[in-house]
Motif scaffolding. Structure first.
Motif, PDB file in Angstrom:
ATOM      1  N   GLU A   1     -10.044  -2.128  -6.085  1.00  0.00           N
ATOM      2  CA  GLU A   1      -9.034  -2.169  -5.035  1.00  0.00           C
ATOM      3  C   GLU A   1      -9.261  -3.424  -4.210  1.00  0.00           C
ATOM      4  O   GLU A   1     -10.384  -3.902  -4.091  1.00  0.00           O
ATOM      5  CB  GLU A   1      -9.129  -0.939  -4.131  1.00  0.00           C
TER       6      GLU A   1
ATOM      7  N   ALA B   1      -1.878  -0.900  -9.626  1.00  0.00           N
ATOM      8  CA  ALA B   1      -0.691  -0.056  -9.799  1.00  0.00           C
ATOM      9  C   ALA B   1       0.219  -0.124  -8.578  1.00  0.00           C
ATOM     10  O   ALA B   1       1.450  -0.196  -8.713  1.00  0.00           O
ATOM     11  CB  ALA B   1      -1.110   1.386 -10.072  1.00  0.00           C
ATOM     12  N   GLU B   2      -0.374  -0.111  -7.387  1.00  0.00           N
ATOM     13  CA  GLU B   2       0.431  -0.194  -6.162  1.00  0.00           C
ATOM     14  C   GLU B   2       1.157  -1.531  -6.071  1.00  0.00           C
ATOM     15  O   GLU B   2       2.341  -1.579  -5.735  1.00  0.00           O
ATOM     16  CB  GLU B   2      -0.449  -0.022  -4.920  1.00  0.00           C
TER      17      GLU B   2
ATOM     18  N   ASP C   1       0.860  -1.188   0.000  1.00  0.00           N
ATOM     19  CA  ASP C   1       0.000   0.000   0.000  1.00  0.00           C
ATOM     20  C   ASP C   1       0.896   1.237   0.000  1.00  0.00           C
ATOM     21  O   ASP C   1       1.071   1.908   1.015  1.00  0.00           O
ATOM     22  CB  ASP C   1      -0.925  -0.032   1.224  1.00  0.00           C
ATOM     23  N   VAL C   2       1.473   1.539  -1.166  1.00  0.00           N
ATOM     24  CA  VAL C   2       2.536   2.542  -1.234  1.00  0.00           C
ATOM     25  C   VAL C   2       2.096   3.916  -1.728  1.00  0.00           C
ATOM     26  O   VAL C   2       2.775   4.897  -1.476  1.00  0.00           O
ATOM     27  CB  VAL C   2       3.708   2.046  -2.118  1.00  0.00           C
ATOM     28  N   PHE C   3       0.979   4.009  -2.430  1.00  0.00           N
ATOM     29  CA  PHE C   3       0.563   5.309  -2.975  1.00  0.00           C
ATOM     30  C   PHE C   3      -0.402   6.026  -2.045  1.00  0.00           C
ATOM     31  O   PHE C   3      -0.061   7.032  -1.449  1.00  0.00           O
ATOM     32  CB  PHE C   3      -0.074   5.150  -4.361  1.00  0.00           C
ATOM     33  N   SER C   4      -1.589   5.524  -1.928  1.00  0.00           N
ATOM     34  CA  SER C   4      -2.631   6.192  -1.147  1.00  0.00           C
ATOM     35  C   SER C   4      -2.513   5.940   0.348  1.00  0.00           C
ATOM     36  O   SER C   4      -3.015   6.724   1.150  1.00  0.00           O
ATOM     37  CB  SER C   4      -4.018   5.738  -1.605  1.00  0.00           C
ATOM     38  N   LYS C   5      -1.889   4.832   0.703  1.00  0.00           N
ATOM     39  CA  LYS C   5      -1.784   4.423   2.110  1.00  0.00           C
ATOM     40  C   LYS C   5      -3.166   4.452   2.769  1.00  0.00           C
ATOM     41  O   LYS C   5      -3.357   5.003   3.852  1.00  0.00           O
ATOM     42  CB  LYS C   5      -0.775   5.273   2.865  1.00  0.00           C
TER      43      LYS C   5
ATOM     44  N   SER D   1      -4.353  -1.151  -5.075  1.00  0.00           N
ATOM     45  CA  SER D   1      -4.691  -1.082  -6.496  1.00  0.00           C
ATOM     46  C   SER D   1      -3.679  -1.940  -7.256  1.00  0.00           C
ATOM     47  O   SER D   1      -2.619  -2.299  -6.730  1.00  0.00           O
ATOM     48  CB  SER D   1      -4.622   0.362  -6.989  1.00  0.00           C
TER      49      SER D   1
ATOM     50  N   ALA E   1       3.991  -1.593  -8.587  1.00  0.00           N
ATOM     51  CA  ALA E   1       5.087  -0.692  -8.230  1.00  0.00           C
ATOM     52  C   ALA E   1       5.943  -1.243  -7.096  1.00  0.00           C
ATOM     53  O   ALA E   1       7.160  -1.057  -7.087  1.00  0.00           O
ATOM     54  CB  ALA E   1       4.530   0.675  -7.844  1.00  0.00           C
TER      55      ALA E   1
END
Length: 107
Positions: free
Chosen positions: A71, A39-40, A28-32, A37, A43
């Motif tokens: 998600e 994409a997360e 969970d690196v983008f939105s936290k 997602s 990545a």
């Protein structure tokens, strides 16, 4: 009796919950936002200790996203960990049976 054994073995367990919690923490690196997602996952996959599980999440994302919100939430992630463990176990057992069967043919 065998059916009951498999039912207990296939149930969600502490290992599944631990894997899901670790995956959420690390992926969970983008939105936290405690949701993953595609994409997360993509990545963060390179640095994830459980790469095979991460690849499983990507490969089965649509079916794991039960509420269709694009998600994976923690409950969906726990179920994903259970399914991944079961499918991995079943593949390993099938390979063992195949090896055992090919060993009998050689004798």
């Amino acid at each position: 009796v065998a059916t009951l054994d498999y039912a207990a073995e296939d149930a969600l367990n502490r290992e599944d919950e631990a894997l899901a919690a670790d995956a959420m923490r690390r992926l969970d690196v983008f939105s936290k936002n405690q949701k993953l997602s595609k994409a997360e996952i993509s990545a963060a996959l390179a640095g994830f200790d459980h790469r095979a599980f991460g690849e499983y999440l990507l490969d089965h994302f649509r079916e794991l996203d039960e509420n269709r919100d694009h998600e994976i939430e923690i409950d969906e992630l726990r179920e994903a960990a259970r399914r991944w463990r079961k499918s991995t176990r079943d593949r390993e057992r099938a390979a063992e049976r195949a090896r055992a069967g090919s060993g009998r043919e050689a004798t």
